[in-house]
Design a protein around this motif. Sequence first.
Motif, PDB file in Angstrom:
ATOM      1  N   LYS A  35       0.833  -1.209   0.000  1.00  0.00           N
ATOM      2  CA  LYS A  35       0.000   0.000   0.000  1.00  0.00           C
ATOM      3  C   LYS A  35       0.867   1.259   0.000  1.00  0.00           C
ATOM      4  CE  LYS A  35      -3.700   2.286   2.607  1.00  0.00           C
ATOM      5  NZ  LYS A  35      -4.584   2.223   3.803  1.00  0.00           N
ATOM      6  N   LYS A  36       1.927   1.238   0.797  1.00  0.00           N
ATOM      7  CA  LYS A  36       2.812   2.405   0.872  1.00  0.00           C
ATOM      8  C   LYS A  36       3.468   2.670  -0.484  1.00  0.00           C
ATOM      9  CE  LYS A  36       5.549   2.491   4.430  1.00  0.00           C
ATOM     10  NZ  LYS A  36       6.728   2.208   5.316  1.00  0.00           N
ATOM     11  N   MET A  37       3.945   1.600  -1.151  1.00  0.00           N
ATOM     12  CA  MET A  37       4.616   1.789  -2.437  1.00  0.00           C
ATOM     13  C   MET A  37       3.628   2.140  -3.544  1.00  0.00           C
ATOM     14  SD  MET A  37       7.805  -0.916  -2.457  1.00  0.00           S
ATOM     15  CE  MET A  37       8.368  -0.255  -4.014  1.00  0.00           C
ATOM     16  N   GLU A  38       2.401   1.612  -3.449  1.00  0.00           N
ATOM     17  CA  GLU A  38       1.403   1.972  -4.461  1.00  0.00           C
ATOM     18  C   GLU A  38       1.030   3.446  -4.371  1.00  0.00           C
ATOM     19  OE1 GLU A  38      -1.037  -2.052  -5.689  1.00  0.00           O
ATOM     20  OE2 GLU A  38      -1.811  -0.864  -4.010  1.00  0.00           O
ATOM     21  N   GLU A  39       1.056   4.003  -3.179  1.00  0.00           N
ATOM     22  CA  GLU A  39       0.781   5.436  -3.023  1.00  0.00           C
ATOM     23  C   GLU A  39       1.848   6.269  -3.713  1.00  0.00           C
ATOM     24  OE1 GLU A  39       0.557   5.849   1.192  1.00  0.00           O
ATOM     25  OE2 GLU A  39      -1.512   5.122   1.332  1.00  0.00           O
ATOM     26  N   GLN A  40       3.061   5.703  -3.827  1.00  0.00           N
ATOM     27  CA  GLN A  40       4.168   6.436  -4.444  1.00  0.00           C
ATOM     28  C   GLN A  40       4.325   6.125  -5.929  1.00  0.00           C
ATOM     29  OE1 GLN A  40       7.822   5.909  -2.309  1.00  0.00           O
ATOM     30  NE2 GLN A  40       9.025   7.217  -3.679  1.00  0.00           N
ATOM     31  N   PHE A  41       4.095   4.845  -6.317  1.00  0.00           N
ATOM     32  CA  PHE A  41       4.424   4.417  -7.680  1.00  0.00           C
ATOM     33  C   PHE A  41       3.215   3.951  -8.496  1.00  0.00           C
ATOM     34  CE2 PHE A  41       8.279   3.553  -5.126  1.00  0.00           C
ATOM     35  CZ  PHE A  41       9.180   4.361  -5.800  1.00  0.00           C
ATOM     36  N   GLY A  42       2.012   4.015  -7.927  1.00  0.00           N
ATOM     37  CA  GLY A  42       0.836   3.531  -8.642  1.00  0.00           C
ATOM     38  C   GLY A  42       0.586   2.054  -8.397  1.00  0.00           C
ATOM     39  N   LYS A  43      -0.401   1.499  -9.071  1.00  0.00           N
ATOM     40  CA  LYS A  43      -0.794   0.109  -8.858  1.00  0.00           C
ATOM     41  C   LYS A  43       0.374  -0.849  -9.113  1.00  0.00           C
ATOM     42  CE  LYS A  43      -5.079   0.403  -7.569  1.00  0.00           C
ATOM     43  NZ  LYS A  43      -5.498  -0.092  -6.239  1.00  0.00           N
ATOM     44  N   LYS A  44       0.424  -1.906  -8.295  1.00  0.00           N
ATOM     45  CA  LYS A  44       1.556  -2.838  -8.341  1.00  0.00           C
ATOM     46  C   LYS A  44       1.767  -3.432  -9.724  1.00  0.00           C
ATOM     47  CE  LYS A  44       3.309  -7.009  -6.016  1.00  0.00           C
ATOM     48  NZ  LYS A  44       3.049  -8.019  -4.969  1.00  0.00           N
ATOM     49  N   GLU A  45       0.666  -3.751 -10.419  1.00  0.00           N
ATOM     50  CA  GLU A  45       0.800  -4.395 -11.725  1.00  0.00           C
ATOM     51  C   GLU A  45       1.424  -3.460 -12.773  1.00  0.00           C
ATOM     52  OE1 GLU A  45      -3.669  -3.404 -11.105  1.00  0.00           O
ATOM     53  OE2 GLU A  45      -1.986  -4.228  -9.937  1.00  0.00           O
ATOM     54  N   ASP A  46       1.490  -2.154 -12.463  1.00  0.00           N
ATOM     55  CA  ASP A  46       2.066  -1.193 -13.401  1.00  0.00           C
ATOM     56  C   ASP A  46       3.485  -0.777 -13.031  1.00  0.00           C
ATOM     57  OD1 ASP A  46      -0.377  -1.159 -14.780  1.00  0.00           O
ATOM     58  OD2 ASP A  46      -1.172   0.441 -13.498  1.00  0.00           O
ATOM     59  N   TRP A  47       4.058  -1.374 -11.983  1.00  0.00           N
ATOM     60  CA  TRP A  47       5.396  -0.968 -11.559  1.00  0.00           C
ATOM     61  C   TRP A  47       6.446  -1.321 -12.610  1.00  0.00           C
ATOM     62  CZ3 TRP A  47       5.446  -3.250  -5.886  1.00  0.00           C
ATOM     63  CH2 TRP A  47       4.588  -2.480  -5.071  1.00  0.00           C
ATOM     64  N   ALA A  49      10.277  -2.520 -13.695  1.00  0.00           N
ATOM     65  CA  ALA A  49      11.086  -3.640 -13.198  1.00  0.00           C
ATOM     66  C   ALA A  49      11.954  -3.210 -12.021  1.00  0.00           C
ATOM     67  CB  ALA A  49      11.949  -4.192 -14.332  1.00  0.00           C
ATOM     68  N   GLU A  50      12.496  -2.001 -12.095  1.00  0.00           N
ATOM     69  CA  GLU A  50      13.364  -1.524 -11.011  1.00  0.00           C
ATOM     70  C   GLU A  50      12.578  -1.378  -9.702  1.00  0.00           C
ATOM     71  OE1 GLU A  50      12.987  -0.130 -13.936  1.00  0.00           O
ATOM     72  OE2 GLU A  50      14.965  -0.167 -14.935  1.00  0.00           O
ATOM     73  N   THR A  51      11.352  -0.871  -9.807  1.00  0.00           N
ATOM     74  CA  THR A  51      10.507  -0.702  -8.629  1.00  0.00           C
ATOM     75  C   THR A  51      10.146  -2.061  -8.029  1.00  0.00           C
ATOM     76  OG1 THR A  51       9.566   1.331  -9.549  1.00  0.00           O
ATOM     77  CG2 THR A  51       8.350   0.270  -7.752  1.00  0.00           C
ATOM     78  N   ARG A  52       9.815  -3.014  -8.888  1.00  0.00           N
ATOM     79  CA  ARG A  52       9.458  -4.356  -8.400  1.00  0.00           C
ATOM     80  C   ARG A  52      10.657  -5.016  -7.717  1.00  0.00           C
ATOM     81  NH1 ARG A  52       5.222  -7.492  -9.081  1.00  0.00           N
ATOM     82  NH2 ARG A  52       4.303  -5.998 -10.529  1.00  0.00           N
TER      83      ARG A  52
END
Length: 221
Positions: A35-47, A49-52
Amino acid sequence: EMINPQEGEKVLDSSCGTGGFVVTAMNCVIAKLTKKMEEQFGKKEDWAAETRKVFDDKISQIAEENFFGFDINPDLVKATKMNMVMNNDGSGNIIQMNSLLPPLLWPDDRRRTIQKAMVEPRPITNKDNIGVFDVIVTNPPFGSKIPIDDQQILEQFDLGHSWNKNKNGEWEKSKNLRSSVPPEQLFFERIIQFLKPGGRAAIVLPDSIFSSPGLEFIRVW
């Protein structure tokens, strides 16, 4: 959710079985991180490769540093390790040990694993310096058919001693050890010994501890 483990807290299941509680607690923390990272980078499925990769590395770090499981049964320890690897990529803190033994009798490598939970590592010498976990969730073995009667174990615990009422009707611990004790009663006390001051636990216990007149001394303790 009742225990609500937070990122950075040290979490233990002291009778981990196949690891269900450890994995569930870990997933609770992962959900918060997601949830914390989605607030910063958007939905997980759209991250990207570096973010994942940052996310996956953080999960591995959390599993390695903050989640622990003990069990006396080596086969169950193997099952928990596999469960952790399949769910969270971390199994280094899942160890086979009899956690009711006096801490000085724990193997050195087991004590080193527990020291990883300490802010400032210190020698583990007795029951009074093992309070290192923020959260414990566990279902200890219980029942009168598997009693603990080893005096070396019993003498570590208030609940390993006999209790009597004084003339004022108050429960007092005697110097005498009980002849045998159902394991859940000792695990109950060991779990409290494992907790940091202010730590919290959720423990599966038999009804007798909550309702039996003969076990009133445990509730008072």
